[in-house]
Design a protein around this motif. Sequence first.
Motif, PDB file in Angstrom:
ATOM      1  N   LEU A  19       5.370   7.036   4.872  1.00 49.16           N
ATOM      2  CA  LEU A  19       4.702   6.193   4.302  1.00 49.16           C
ATOM      3  C   LEU A  19       4.359   7.059   3.032  1.00 49.16           C
ATOM      4  CD1 LEU A  19       4.596   2.382   5.037  1.00 49.16           C
ATOM      5  CD2 LEU A  19       6.491   3.459   4.012  1.00 49.16           C
ATOM      6  N   LYS A  20       4.147   7.091   1.789  1.00 50.36           N
ATOM      7  CA  LYS A  20       3.501   7.523   0.583  1.00 50.36           C
ATOM      8  C   LYS A  20       2.935   7.192   0.102  1.00 50.36           C
ATOM      9  CE  LYS A  20       3.702  11.009  -3.458  1.00 50.36           C
ATOM     10  NZ  LYS A  20       4.688  11.107  -3.634  1.00 50.36           N
ATOM     11  N   LEU A  21       1.187   6.595   0.157  1.00 58.09           N
ATOM     12  CA  LEU A  21       0.046   5.627  -0.143  1.00 58.09           C
ATOM     13  C   LEU A  21       0.412   5.625  -1.264  1.00 58.09           C
ATOM     14  CD1 LEU A  21      -2.311   5.745   2.485  1.00 58.09           C
ATOM     15  CD2 LEU A  21       0.078   4.783   3.084  1.00 58.09           C
ATOM     16  N   TYR A  73       0.761  -1.329  -0.378  1.00 61.53           N
ATOM     17  CA  TYR A  73       0.028   0.216  -0.029  1.00 61.53           C
ATOM     18  C   TYR A  73       0.893   1.149   0.317  1.00 61.53           C
ATOM     19  CZ  TYR A  73       1.120   0.081   4.720  1.00 61.53           C
ATOM     20  OH  TYR A  73       1.605   0.165   5.895  1.00 61.53           O
ATOM     21  N   TYR A  74       1.953   1.293  -0.153  1.00 66.79           N
ATOM     22  CA  TYR A  74       3.286   2.228  -0.631  1.00 66.79           C
ATOM     23  C   TYR A  74       4.099   2.347  -1.471  1.00 66.79           C
ATOM     24  CZ  TYR A  74       6.055  -0.466   2.225  1.00 66.79           C
ATOM     25  OH  TYR A  74       7.613  -1.129   2.607  1.00 66.79           O
ATOM     26  N   ASN A  75       4.413   3.520  -1.716  1.00 70.55           N
ATOM     27  CA  ASN A  75       5.649   3.792  -2.708  1.00 70.55           C
ATOM     28  C   ASN A  75       7.085   3.493  -2.526  1.00 70.55           C
ATOM     29  OD1 ASN A  75       7.577   4.665  -4.998  1.00 70.55           O
ATOM     30  ND2 ASN A  75       5.546   6.858  -5.128  1.00 70.55           N
ATOM     31  N   TYR A  82      -0.464  10.168   7.335  1.00 72.42           N
ATOM     32  CA  TYR A  82      -0.418   9.557   5.936  1.00 72.42           C
ATOM     33  C   TYR A  82      -1.629   8.725   5.058  1.00 72.42           C
ATOM     34  CZ  TYR A  82      -0.296   4.938   7.884  1.00 72.42           C
ATOM     35  OH  TYR A  82      -0.161   3.775   8.380  1.00 72.42           O
TER      36      TYR A  82
END
Length: 507
Positions: free
Chosen positions: A356-358, A148-150, A453
């Motif tokens: 985190l970036k989603l 779910y994150y980059n 986030y």
Amino acid sequence: MNGHANGNTESRIDVAIIGAGLSGVNAAYRLQESCPEYSYTLFEARDDVGGTWDFFKYPGLRSDSDLFTFGFQFNPWPHDNPIAEGHLIKSYIRDTAEKFGIDKNIRFGHRLTSADWSSAENTWTLNIEHNGHSKTITARFILFGSGYYNYNEPLEAKIPGLENFQGKVVHPQFWPEDLDYKDKKVVIIGSGATAITLLPNLAKTAERVTMLQRSPSYILPLPNNSNGLLLWWLVPLSWFLSKATIARIQRMAWILIARYFFLLCHKFPKISGWILRWRSSFYLPKHIPLDPHFKPRYNPWEQRLCVSPDGDFYRCLRQGKADIRTDTIKTVTKKGININSGETLDADIIVTATGLKLLIAGGAVLRVDGKEIEIGKKYLWNGVMLEDLPNASFIIGYTNASWTLGSDATAQFVCRLLKSLESRKLIAATPRMKPELAKQIKNLPLLNLNSTYVTTAESAIPMAADRGPWQPRDHYLKDIKFATKGNLDDGMEYVQGPNLHLRPKIA
Ligand SMILES: Cc1cc2nc3c(=O)[nH]c(=O)nc-3n(C[C@H](O)[C@H](O)[C@H](O)COP(=O)(O)OP(=O)(O)OC[C@H]3O[C@@H](n4cnc5c(N)ncnc54)[C@H](O)[C@@H]3O)c2cc1C
Ligand SMILES: *[C@@H]1O[C@H](CO)[C@@H](O)[C@H](O)[C@H]1NC(C)=O
Ligand SMILES: *[C@@H]1O[C@H](CO)[C@@H](O)[C@H](O)[C@H]1NC(C)=O
Ligand SMILES: *[C@@H]1O[C@H](CO)[C@@H](O)[C@H](O)[C@H]1NC(C)=O
Ligand SMILES: *[C@@H]1O[C@H](CO)[C@@H](O)[C@H](O)[C@H]1NC(C)=O
């Protein structure tokens, strides 16, 4: 490279699983157990299994869920401690993939860049990048276990003056394994699970570690031994029950304990908040006051709860090797950070544990008959499939329980969908929002958390609504029931057609 299938035999597969982390490996097991007539291949962009647990390298990396529920149901966690370090989780995932022959079906270094559904042919065409080349593969169903994150970009945080800093700036997502922090002054910016893990681990050798937080989190000390105080009754049971039975009871007990704890926090936010703060104050040294450092602005479980095995976080504060500041940054200077109280925090290293970036579907572009589907503008059907996207499912686990529980509910759902449609001679399944329902619904957040986030990522993740099959998922016991018995027809559109010949499974 593992496996023996050559490019040709692989160009048509039944199910493409994207990602070989916990979710992908779990889904592969479910597929080969309950749908052995379907072939599947896992495409993994990295060169190893494990996903999150292969990627993150910062000191002390660990789970904050218990491994009895975070681990695989079909291959119970083999160790005693409920909270485990990252490398142990990674070996466990790798061992599981080997033990069940899943590793043979993984293609490493294969990144999905786009996927195109054709309604004329009722198939997916996947564009996969491998060694700088691109190849196409057709598949009948896609299962996104892509997390779910980059992996490539962390969440941007604006830290004023960071460019002035002459020491080292490190993001936990890209921890340099040779980073030398021995006898150095380290400031960690952030207050999430990562910051709370890093503090005691860096303090082992650093000269001084300071955690600088804008707002505090709840940090729950948890005994790091087999079952703590709550599950002592498993010991006499283990004298006459088999290991597998004990593992089942242990898993269910942890599911229920976590669930009731969560419900208690939501039902009695004042009391539970007070109890959690009282626990903190009990562990804190005199020179660090509860207020403001351990007085979160939110109620327990509105954001993910942080755990501290054996209270390592508090122990390290008591030993005086680490410190905490609750303040905002005025500016970063050449040699440290000026905070708004007027104080300057000296630093050789700044760790930006800002989150985190989603990202859903691992950044792949999805198209139906040439038209791009914007994931953030579509609703998620029963938490498992996306509106208007045929024959594809997204493994999105829980944020208020172990991720894997939700991930397993999705995998079991997909197995049933495949079997059920096969027997009804249906060849494509697409969730559709009825126009009259679209007028009535109110949107709800898909992930029930107020963390930055999550709230800053609304456009990256699918939507959820307050009614019908578009509601967010709730909890494991309910979702497993849906996976095995729930209504497959409400809000789903089917295409009838000739039963496609299934290729025999790769031996
Ligand atoms: C530091 C940290 C600690 C965590 N601790 C917990 C915890 O204690 N409890 C909990 O429930 N959750 C925790 N989480 C969340 C955690 O990520 C998940 O629980 C779990 O590891 C997710 O597994 P996954 O297989 O779904 O995704 P991931 O582990 O992210 O794996 C996804 C895989 O898909 C691959 N992939 C992505 N895009 C593509 C593509 N386009 N093509 C090919 N492959 C692709 C990736 O390379 C990766 O290997 C934590 C997360 C982090 C970052
Ligand atoms: C599409 O997916 C369904 C399960 O959702 C499956 O039964 C069907 O065979 C798939 N269609 C094709 C063309 O493979
Ligand atoms: C928890 O216990 C395990 C096993 O005894 C140990 O290896 C690990 O280092 C402990 N973790 C912490 C954070 O204390
Ligand atoms: C998030 O915050 C808003 C407003 O502060 C509140 O109404 C909502 O209930 C919170 N959501 C959760 C899941 O805690
Ligand atoms: C747990 O989170 C899910 C979303 O991930 C949400 O739908 C559910 O309501 C939450 N449970 C409770 C009891 O709030």
